[in-house]
Design an enzyme around this catalytic site. Structure first.
Site, PDB file in Angstrom:
ATOM      1  N   HIS A 148       0.851  -1.201   0.000  1.00 42.69           N
ATOM      2  CA  HIS A 148       0.000   0.000   0.000  1.00 42.69           C
ATOM      3  C   HIS A 148       0.880   1.241   0.000  1.00 42.69           C
ATOM      4  O   HIS A 148       1.950   1.258   0.609  1.00 42.69           O
ATOM      5  CB  HIS A 148      -0.987  -0.007   1.170  1.00 42.69           C
ATOM      6  CG  HIS A 148      -0.381  -0.060   2.538  1.00 42.69           C
ATOM      7  ND1 HIS A 148       0.086   1.059   3.194  1.00 42.69           N
ATOM      8  CD2 HIS A 148      -0.157  -1.098   3.388  1.00 42.69           C
ATOM      9  CE1 HIS A 148       0.542   0.710   4.390  1.00 42.69           C
ATOM     10  NE2 HIS A 148       0.426  -0.591   4.530  1.00 42.69           N
ATOM     11  N   ASP A 176      -0.127   4.346   0.990  1.00 42.22           N
ATOM     12  CA  ASP A 176      -0.434   5.367   1.994  1.00 42.22           C
ATOM     13  C   ASP A 176       0.266   5.072   3.321  1.00 42.22           C
ATOM     14  O   ASP A 176       0.712   3.948   3.580  1.00 42.22           O
ATOM     15  CB  ASP A 176      -1.952   5.484   2.219  1.00 42.22           C
ATOM     16  CG  ASP A 176      -2.603   4.174   2.683  1.00 42.22           C
ATOM     17  OD1 ASP A 176      -2.227   3.112   2.168  1.00 42.22           O
ATOM     18  OD2 ASP A 176      -3.473   4.220   3.568  1.00 42.22           O
ATOM     19  N   ASP A 222       6.379   0.479   6.908  1.00 45.88           N
ATOM     20  CA  ASP A 222       4.944   0.255   6.628  1.00 45.88           C
ATOM     21  C   ASP A 222       4.457   1.217   5.562  1.00 45.88           C
ATOM     22  O   ASP A 222       3.895   2.243   5.887  1.00 45.88           O
ATOM     23  CB  ASP A 222       4.158   0.421   7.936  1.00 45.88           C
ATOM     24  CG  ASP A 222       2.701   0.022   7.786  1.00 45.88           C
ATOM     25  OD1 ASP A 222       2.357  -0.636   6.794  1.00 45.88           O
ATOM     26  OD2 ASP A 222       1.897   0.396   8.647  1.00 45.88           O
ATOM     27  N   GLU A 263      -4.999   1.869   2.469  1.00 47.46           N
ATOM     28  CA  GLU A 263      -5.002   0.631   3.245  1.00 47.46           C
ATOM     29  C   GLU A 263      -5.221   0.943   4.715  1.00 47.46           C
ATOM     30  O   GLU A 263      -5.951   0.244   5.415  1.00 47.46           O
ATOM     31  CB  GLU A 263      -3.664  -0.110   3.079  1.00 47.46           C
ATOM     32  CG  GLU A 263      -3.653  -1.518   3.669  1.00 47.46           C
ATOM     33  CD  GLU A 263      -3.225  -1.577   5.130  1.00 47.46           C
ATOM     34  OE1 GLU A 263      -3.405  -2.637   5.748  1.00 47.46           O
ATOM     35  OE2 GLU A 263      -2.723  -0.569   5.670  1.00 47.46           O
ATOM     36  N   GLU A 264      -4.592   2.026   5.163  1.00 51.99           N
ATOM     37  CA  GLU A 264      -4.598   2.350   6.598  1.00 51.99           C
ATOM     38  C   GLU A 264      -5.967   2.805   7.097  1.00 51.99           C
ATOM     39  O   GLU A 264      -6.177   2.940   8.288  1.00 51.99           O
ATOM     40  CB  GLU A 264      -3.554   3.438   6.903  1.00 51.99           C
ATOM     41  CG  GLU A 264      -2.110   3.043   6.569  1.00 51.99           C
ATOM     42  CD  GLU A 264      -1.539   2.014   7.539  1.00 51.99           C
ATOM     43  OE1 GLU A 264      -2.271   1.526   8.418  1.00 51.99           O
ATOM     44  OE2 GLU A 264      -0.341   1.714   7.399  1.00 51.99           O
ATOM     45  N   GLU A 272       3.967  -6.510   3.978  1.00 54.06           N
ATOM     46  CA  GLU A 272       3.821  -5.794   5.255  1.00 54.06           C
ATOM     47  C   GLU A 272       4.991  -6.163   6.160  1.00 54.06           C
ATOM     48  O   GLU A 272       5.565  -7.249   6.031  1.00 54.06           O
ATOM     49  CB  GLU A 272       2.500  -6.198   5.941  1.00 54.06           C
ATOM     50  CG  GLU A 272       1.244  -5.644   5.307  1.00 54.06           C
ATOM     51  CD  GLU A 272       0.931  -4.199   5.691  1.00 54.06           C
ATOM     52  OE1 GLU A 272       1.697  -3.592   6.464  1.00 54.06           O
ATOM     53  OE2 GLU A 272      -0.075  -3.673   5.178  1.00 54.06           O
ATOM     54  N   HIS A 323       3.682   2.899  12.422  1.00 53.18           N
ATOM     55  CA  HIS A 323       2.741   3.878  12.979  1.00 53.18           C
ATOM     56  C   HIS A 323       3.337   4.708  14.121  1.00 53.18           C
ATOM     57  O   HIS A 323       2.635   5.495  14.736  1.00 53.18           O
ATOM     58  CB  HIS A 323       1.434   3.226  13.471  1.00 53.18           C
ATOM     59  CG  HIS A 323       0.679   2.493  12.396  1.00 53.18           C
ATOM     60  ND1 HIS A 323      -0.643   2.146  12.511  1.00 53.18           N
ATOM     61  CD2 HIS A 323       1.046   2.047  11.174  1.00 53.18           C
ATOM     62  CE1 HIS A 323      -1.042   1.512  11.415  1.00 53.18           C
ATOM     63  NE2 HIS A 323      -0.020   1.436  10.591  1.00 53.18           N
TER      64      HIS A 323
HETATM   65 ZN   LIG Z   1       0.789  -1.522   6.339  1.00 55.41          ZN
END
Ligand SMILES: [Zn+2]
Length: 384
Positions: free
Chosen positions: A72, A74, A104, A136-137, A164, A358
């Site tokens: 992903h 984003d 990520d 995705e997030e 991931e 994150h």
């Molecule tokens: Zn991810």
């Protein structure tokens, strides 16, 4: 050196601040340009808003049986996080590359783009596809659109690697995530005459009780040897709001609940059971008193998980590429289940750790990037 090219690409990718609220078009065009230089057939699929796009590309002659490399584009926001350096200006310290999205999951995308010459070689024996998504997030929104399009295609890829961050360990299962908001509309009245009103809070509580009964049922349905932790599908009642005061029949209630299904069958089971409880029991009782009373369910998101399978050719391929022989199940949600729903075997394996995802000072180590490059490079010589 391959690692140097890849590091430069990762720096470029991190410099695009692709937080889910913002457009990802610039990064998608950057990726498209790179893929086109090695002759990939690239499709950029812009969504209705015109600000977001998925990218799907193919190296090699289009035919069934290809391998999808998925990621992903984003990233999560950096608001209220204390970063040592600018999150969108990659910096290297002690063998680690810091920046938002480093693990990520721009690290994996960079490893793919840094291996394009080898992947083009590998594509001579089996098509290699790239699926790079948006949003995705915030609920796998882009991937849900992408799989709808792919489902209509005549060419069927067979395998999918989702990069991931797993510290390059192999995972062949993750739970799904389904979120619902249920609004109960009753009929207010004085508390001294309960039979004349419809108490929305009471109906919400009965709905919750049914969820708790299903929770016990889900423990019984859990397959023996489930590798999830906890092993069964779980339900969470996250928020309940409603009512006015002690002496008023509650006219409205709102319930937010969530399910983490271990397989699609459990997901359908819970949805079916709660829907028939609403239709056959709660609504008739409510409407016998107030025909305008109702229960409305809003689906916030429904993402199927990756169900662990005894036979999984994607897992076996990654075993062969990385020399591992053990696969686990991850607790976090990924896009893997969406690809599995298309009939592909899917596996999760990528550079960097979910521990850093994150968070402030997110990083991926050069050693992890090196391992990802080794795995992708071996595709050129793999026979599986
Ligand atoms: Zn991810």
């Amino acid at each position: 050196m391959r690692i140097d090219t890849t590091r430069a690409i990762l720096s470029d990718l991190i410099a695009y601040p692709t937080i889910s609220t913002d457009s990802n078009l610039p990064i998608i065009h950057y990726i498209a340009d790179r893929l086109e230089t090695v002759g990939a057939a690239v499709e950029v699929m812009v969504d209705e808003s015109g600000h977001k796009a998925n990218l799907f590309a193919t190296l090699g002659a289009p035919r069934d049986g290809g391998l999808v490399l998925s990621g992903h584009s984003d990233v999560v926001p950096v608001t209220d996080q204390d970063w040592t350096s600018d999150p969108f200006d990659m910096t290297e310290r002690d063998g680690k590359l810091y920046g938002r999205g480093a693990c990520d999951m721009k690290g994996f995308i960079a490893a793919c783009l840094g291996s394009l010459d080898l992947l083009a070689e590998a594509a001579k024996t089996r098509p290699i596809h790239f699926a790079f998504t948006h949003d995705e997030e915030v609920g796998c929104l882009g991937a849900q659109e992408l799989v709808k399009l792919l489902a209509k295609r005549p060419v069927k890829p067979a395998l999918c690697i989702i990069g991931e961050p797993t510290s390059m360990q192999v995972f062949d299962g993750n739970k799904g995530c389904c979120e619902y908001t249920v609004r109960f509309e009753g009929l207010p009245g004085h508390s001294s005459a309960p039979e004349k009103g419809v108490n929305a809070v009471e109906y919400a509580v009965r709905y919750i009780n049914r969820l708790f009964e299903l929770r016990a049922e889900l423990v019984r349905r859990c397959p023996e040897g489930s590798r999830f932790d906890p092993p069964q599908t779980t339900l969470n009642v996250g928020a309940l709001k409603g009512g006015i005061s002690h002496n008023v029949i509650a006219p409205r209630a709102e319930l937010a609940w969530e399910m983490r299904p271990i397989n699609a069958a459990d997901m359908e089971f819970v949805k079916g059971e709660i829907a028939s409880y609403v239709e056959d029991t709660l609504l008739p009782e409510m409407r016998a008193i107030a025909p305008e009373a109702g229960i409305a369910t809003e689906t916030i998101g429904e993402v199927v998980g990756l169900e662990p399978m005894d036979d999984n050719a994607a897992r076996d391929l990654v075993f062969a590429l990385t020399g591992q022989n053990h696969a686990g199940c991850v607790a976090f949600n990924t896009e893997a289940g969406l690809f599995q729903s298309l009939g592909m075997d899917a596996v999760i394996c990528g550079p960097g750790s979910i521990e850093q995802a994150h968070k402030a000072d997110e990083f991926v180590s050069l050693e992890q990037m090196d391992q990802a490059l080794t795995m992708l490079g071996r595709l050129a010589s793999a026979r599986t």
